[in-house]
Design a protein around this motif. Structure first.
Motif, short mmCIF file in Angstrom:
data_model
loop_
_atom_site.label_atom_id
_atom_site.label_comp_id
_atom_site.label_asym_id
_atom_site.label_seq_id
_atom_site.Cartn_x
_atom_site.Cartn_y
_atom_site.Cartn_z
N ASP A 70 77.02 30.07 27.01
CA ASP A 70 76.88 30.95 28.69
C ASP A 70 77.49 30.89 28.97
O ASP A 70 78.11 30.04 29.33
CB ASP A 70 75.47 30.24 28.66
N SER A 71 77.74 31.70 30.45
CA SER A 71 78.56 32.20 31.08
C SER A 71 78.20 32.05 32.56
O SER A 71 77.07 32.47 33.15
CB SER A 71 79.87 32.88 31.22
N ALA A 72 78.63 32.09 34.29
CA ALA A 72 78.36 32.03 35.05
C ALA A 72 78.38 33.64 35.48
O ALA A 72 78.79 33.75 34.96
CB ALA A 72 78.80 31.59 35.97
N GLU A 73 77.54 33.72 36.79
CA GLU A 73 77.95 34.77 37.25
C GLU A 73 79.28 34.98 37.76
O GLU A 73 79.21 34.16 38.45
CB GLU A 73 76.75 35.40 38.08
N LYS A 74 79.74 36.45 37.98
CA LYS A 74 80.81 36.27 37.83
C LYS A 74 81.85 37.58 39.33
O LYS A 74 80.09 38.27 39.22
CB LYS A 74 81.98 36.88 36.83
N GLU A 75 82.05 37.25 40.24
CA GLU A 75 82.22 37.91 41.19
C GLU A 75 83.91 38.04 41.64
O GLU A 75 84.44 37.49 41.83
CB GLU A 75 81.67 37.48 42.36
N LEU A 76 84.19 39.60 41.45
CA LEU A 76 85.36 39.72 41.16
C LEU A 76 85.73 39.89 42.88
O LEU A 76 84.85 40.94 43.57
CB LEU A 76 86.05 40.91 40.72
N THR A 77 86.37 39.79 43.93
CA THR A 77 86.60 39.87 45.23
C THR A 77 87.75 40.74 45.24
O THR A 77 88.68 40.28 44.99
CB THR A 77 86.92 38.65 46.20
N ILE A 78 87.45 41.83 45.95
CA ILE A 78 89.16 42.83 45.87
C ILE A 78 89.38 43.63 47.24
O ILE A 78 88.16 43.39 47.74
CB ILE A 78 88.37 43.62 45.09
N TYR A 79 90.28 43.25 47.32
CA TYR A 79 90.76 44.33 49.39
C TYR A 79 89.84 45.31 48.36
O TYR A 79 90.89 45.97 48.04
CB TYR A 79 92.12 44.24 49.91
N TYR A 80 89.67 46.16 49.71
CA TYR A 80 88.72 47.66 49.22
C TYR A 80 89.93 48.63 49.77
O TYR A 80 90.40 48.89 51.33
CB TYR A 80 87.16 48.24 50.09
N TYR A 81 90.25 49.44 48.79
CA TYR A 81 91.11 51.01 49.56
C TYR A 81 90.78 51.94 49.40
O TYR A 81 90.15 52.10 47.86
CB TYR A 81 92.92 50.92 48.76
N ASP A 82 89.41 52.75 50.26
CA ASP A 82 89.37 54.05 49.93
C ASP A 82 90.04 54.95 49.70
O ASP A 82 89.26 55.67 49.00
CB ASP A 82 88.44 54.28 51.19
N ASP A 83 90.75 54.66 49.44
CA ASP A 83 91.52 56.26 49.02
C ASP A 83 91.97 55.96 47.24
O ASP A 83 92.98 56.38 46.75
CB ASP A 83 93.00 56.48 49.95
N ASP A 84 92.13 54.64 46.48
CA ASP A 84 92.21 54.20 45.45
C ASP A 84 91.30 54.28 44.18
O ASP A 84 90.76 53.93 44.07
CB ASP A 84 92.89 52.84 45.33
#
Length: 155
Positions: A70-84
């Motif tokens: 089993d794998s754990a819940e995962k969270e990718l944290t990313i700087y938000y670029y609203d025009d990308d």
């Protein structure tokens, strides 16, 4: 001082810094890869099996076997670029709760590729002097394929 035999001969190497790690995602099972720009934190990668008791009446102590991985819940944290446009594609996949393929490549060429069932996204709260960040949540949905970029020159 006691004179004894060493268990093994080891000379420490430099550990690999995370800076310079590149990540990508694919919505078509790895046919095309989209840059995952602005990644700040990748979360843990891999599986752990839970122990399952498999003691018989012949045993004089409890015995355990490995259960399903089993794998754990995962969270990718990313700087938000609203025009990308690439981040918009990831947000759309998260809104639709799609399964995407993720690939990370560390500076030493080590690669990890796995499927990630996306469960949604959030814009994270922060402080006045903090940057907008996107948190994409999911759960690893396949085994991790470990490889090295030097051995995969065509990718």
């Amino acid at each position: 001082m006691a004179n004894h035999t060493q268990l093994y001969d080891y000379k420490a190497k430099e550990p690999v810094l995370l800076g310079g790690t590149h990540s990508q995602f694919s919505t078509d099972e790895g046919v095309t890869w989209i840059p995952l720009k602005g990644a700040k934190e990748l979360g843990d990668i891999g599986d752990i099996a839970e122990s399952v008791e498999c003691t018989t009446i012949d045993d004089d102590r409890k015995v355990y076997c490995g259960g399903l991985k089993d794998s754990a819940e995962k969270e990718l944290t990313i700087y938000y670029y609203d025009d990308d446009a690439d981040q918009k594609a990831l947000i759309a996949a998260a809104e639709a709760q799609e399964t995407v393929r993720i690939r990370h490549q560390w500076p030493n060429g080590t690669r990890a590729t796995y499927d990630l069932k996306l469960l949604g996204y959030q814009i994270m709260s922060g402080t006045a002097d903090g940057f907008m960040q996107l948190k994409v949540s999911g759960r690893q949905a396949s085994d991790v394929s470990w490889s090295n970029a030097d051995a995969e020159q065509g990718d």
